[in-house]
Design an enzyme around this catalytic site. Structure first.
Site, PDB file in Angstrom:
ATOM      1  N   ARG A  96     -58.364  -1.148  -4.494  1.00 56.26           N
ATOM      2  CA  ARG A  96     -58.354  -2.478  -3.620  1.00 56.26           C
ATOM      3  C   ARG A  96     -59.798  -2.718  -3.003  1.00 56.26           C
ATOM      4  O   ARG A  96     -60.067  -3.902  -2.450  1.00 56.26           O
ATOM      5  CB  ARG A  96     -57.211  -2.387  -2.564  1.00 56.26           C
ATOM      6  CG  ARG A  96     -56.004  -2.614  -3.266  1.00 56.26           C
ATOM      7  CD  ARG A  96     -54.693  -2.242  -2.212  1.00 56.26           C
ATOM      8  NE  ARG A  96     -54.520  -1.119  -2.041  1.00 56.26           N
ATOM      9  CZ  ARG A  96     -53.862  -0.639  -0.690  1.00 56.26           C
ATOM     10  NH1 ARG A  96     -53.295  -1.477  -0.121  1.00 56.26           N
ATOM     11  NH2 ARG A  96     -53.740   0.580  -0.527  1.00 56.26           N
ATOM     12  N   ASP A 129     -49.774   5.698 -12.095  1.00 62.64           N
ATOM     13  CA  ASP A 129     -49.059   5.980 -10.658  1.00 62.64           C
ATOM     14  C   ASP A 129     -48.318   7.336 -10.804  1.00 62.64           C
ATOM     15  O   ASP A 129     -47.807   7.616 -12.026  1.00 62.64           O
ATOM     16  CB  ASP A 129     -48.383   4.825 -10.191  1.00 62.64           C
ATOM     17  CG  ASP A 129     -48.073   5.023  -8.583  1.00 62.64           C
ATOM     18  OD1 ASP A 129     -46.771   5.784  -8.465  1.00 62.64           O
ATOM     19  OD2 ASP A 129     -48.589   4.881  -7.820  1.00 62.64           O
ATOM     20  N   TYR A 153     -40.653  11.568  -3.188  1.00 60.64           N
ATOM     21  CA  TYR A 153     -40.388  10.204  -3.260  1.00 60.64           C
ATOM     22  C   TYR A 153     -38.916   9.944  -4.172  1.00 60.64           C
ATOM     23  O   TYR A 153     -38.238   8.813  -3.754  1.00 60.64           O
ATOM     24  CB  TYR A 153     -41.490   9.526  -4.202  1.00 60.64           C
ATOM     25  CG  TYR A 153     -42.733   9.360  -3.371  1.00 60.64           C
ATOM     26  CD1 TYR A 153     -42.894   8.304  -2.543  1.00 60.64           C
ATOM     27  CD2 TYR A 153     -43.662  10.336  -3.659  1.00 60.64           C
ATOM     28  CE1 TYR A 153     -44.107   8.312  -1.899  1.00 60.64           C
ATOM     29  CE2 TYR A 153     -44.859  10.290  -2.891  1.00 60.64           C
ATOM     30  CZ  TYR A 153     -44.981   9.302  -2.009  1.00 60.64           C
ATOM     31  OH  TYR A 153     -46.459   9.162  -1.312  1.00 60.64           O
TER      32      TYR A 153
END
Length: 353
Positions: free
Chosen positions: A30, A75, A161
């Protein structure tokens, strides 16, 4: 130089090169305006699974800065998604998954789906390998000098996760289940160990010249659990990769592992160990095998701040490792608000000898 002639690959195979090769975790991200422009066109999973986009994003920092390594844009949660776990990236919240907390939940996952589900990623790697090995320069990088890196999340971090169902600072539910239902948790780790090794081997077959295991949350574990859920799975994954693809280097990143990182460096069999910001690079170098390549470990906030302080600290880390194989990197990923010119200044600083 070795016959590979690629500075990063030569270093990962044990050659002390000078100046050291440099790439940055989250270098395709980003902080780059070209990345933000592409982000507006598709959601995260679509970007990962669309080769045109993933190739472009992977090469954006190479075109701009000429790093020695290009790491696949993907990812760590693509693996559970490919096995059938629900996954959504929610703006302002991050990844949200259907929590896996029982044997019944585990039974619903299908590792045989991974090869087909990740085929677009393998296509991306094949196209990237042609690009980095091609006759044309990629930005300031010389032709044939950029090493292509594949990666995966290490089993414990991915399990965090999968069990929690979202990001967390402590992952209390994951750690509680590891204590209260060790049979379930061991089976989850075993499943992830095999699936991760298989996926990384597929990445190598597709074109990756080195692979990296991100264990971002390993530092949450006490020593006994660290050995069980971090060191042992990493050792098994490395062993499988070495057997199927001898000579392909493996980079391990036991983030926030502290003193346990030293044991990790001795026991896992990885070729290189990435160190987080809190590690004293020189002190660790004195306690791990001379054959272990070290990677890191400038504070990403130093790059955010930029200026003379960044340059001084970067030189200190670089110069302390002179004479042994070292890959210059950060202690964690580039912060999204980092000015691109600071990254450019850092790359120039490392190469200024």
């Amino acid at each position: 130089m070795t016959e590979t002639r690629k500075p990063l690959l030569a270093t990962l195979l044990g050659e002390a090169t000078w100046p050291p090769p440099v790439w940055l975790m989250r270098q395709a991200g980003r902080f780059l305006p070209e990345f933000r422009a592409l982000r507006e066109k598709a959601d995260f999973i679509t970007r990962c699974m669309t080769p045109d986009m993933a190739v472009d994003i992977t090469l954006q920092p190479i075109r701009r800065f000429g790093m020695d390594g290009a790491i696949l844009f993907s990812d760590i949660l693509i693996l559970p998604w490919a096995m059938g776990q629900s996954l959504e990236f929610v703006p302002g919240r991050g990844p949200v998954l259907g929590a896996v907390r029982s044997m019944a939940d585990l039974e619903r996952l299908d590792p045989t789906r991974v090869k087909q589900a990740t085929q677009p990623i393998m296509e991306t790697l094949g196209r990237l390998r042609k690009a980095v090995d091609g006759p044309e320069a990629i930005g300031p990088a010389k032709p044939g000098q950029v090493t292509l890196i594949g990666f995966a999340g290490a089993p414990f971090t991915v399990a965090c996760y999968m069990v929690e169902g979202h990001g967390s600072r402590e992952f209390e539910e994951t750690r509680r289940l590891a204590y209260t239902d060790p049979a379930f948790f061991d089976r989850l780790i075993d499943l992830l160990t095999t699936a991760t090794a298989d996926m990384l081997c597929d990445q190598i077959t597709a074109g990756a010249e080195a692979v990296m295991l991100f264990d971002s949350w390993s530092g949450l574990l006490p020593p006994s659990q660290f050995r069980r859920h971090v060191i042992e799975p990493t050792r098994r994954i490395t062993e499988i990769i070495n057997a199927r693809h001898p000579g392909v280097p493996v980079i391990g990143f036991p983030r926030l592992g502290g003193l346990m990182a030293i044991e990790y460096g001795h026991r896992t069999g990885v070729n290189a160990m990435a160190l987080d910001t809190g590690a004293d690079m020189k002190a660790v170098a004195e306690k791990v095998p001379d054959t272990l390549v070290l990677q890191g470990n400038l504070d990403p906030v130093r790059v955010l701040a930029g200026g003379e302080g960044m340059r001084t600290e970067a030189h200190a880390i670089r110069d302390a490792m002179k004479g042994r194989p070292h890959v210059f990197n950060l202690g964690h990923g580039v912060i999204p608000t980092t000015p691109p010119e600071h990254v450019g200044d850092l790359i120039k600083t490392i190469r200024d000898v």
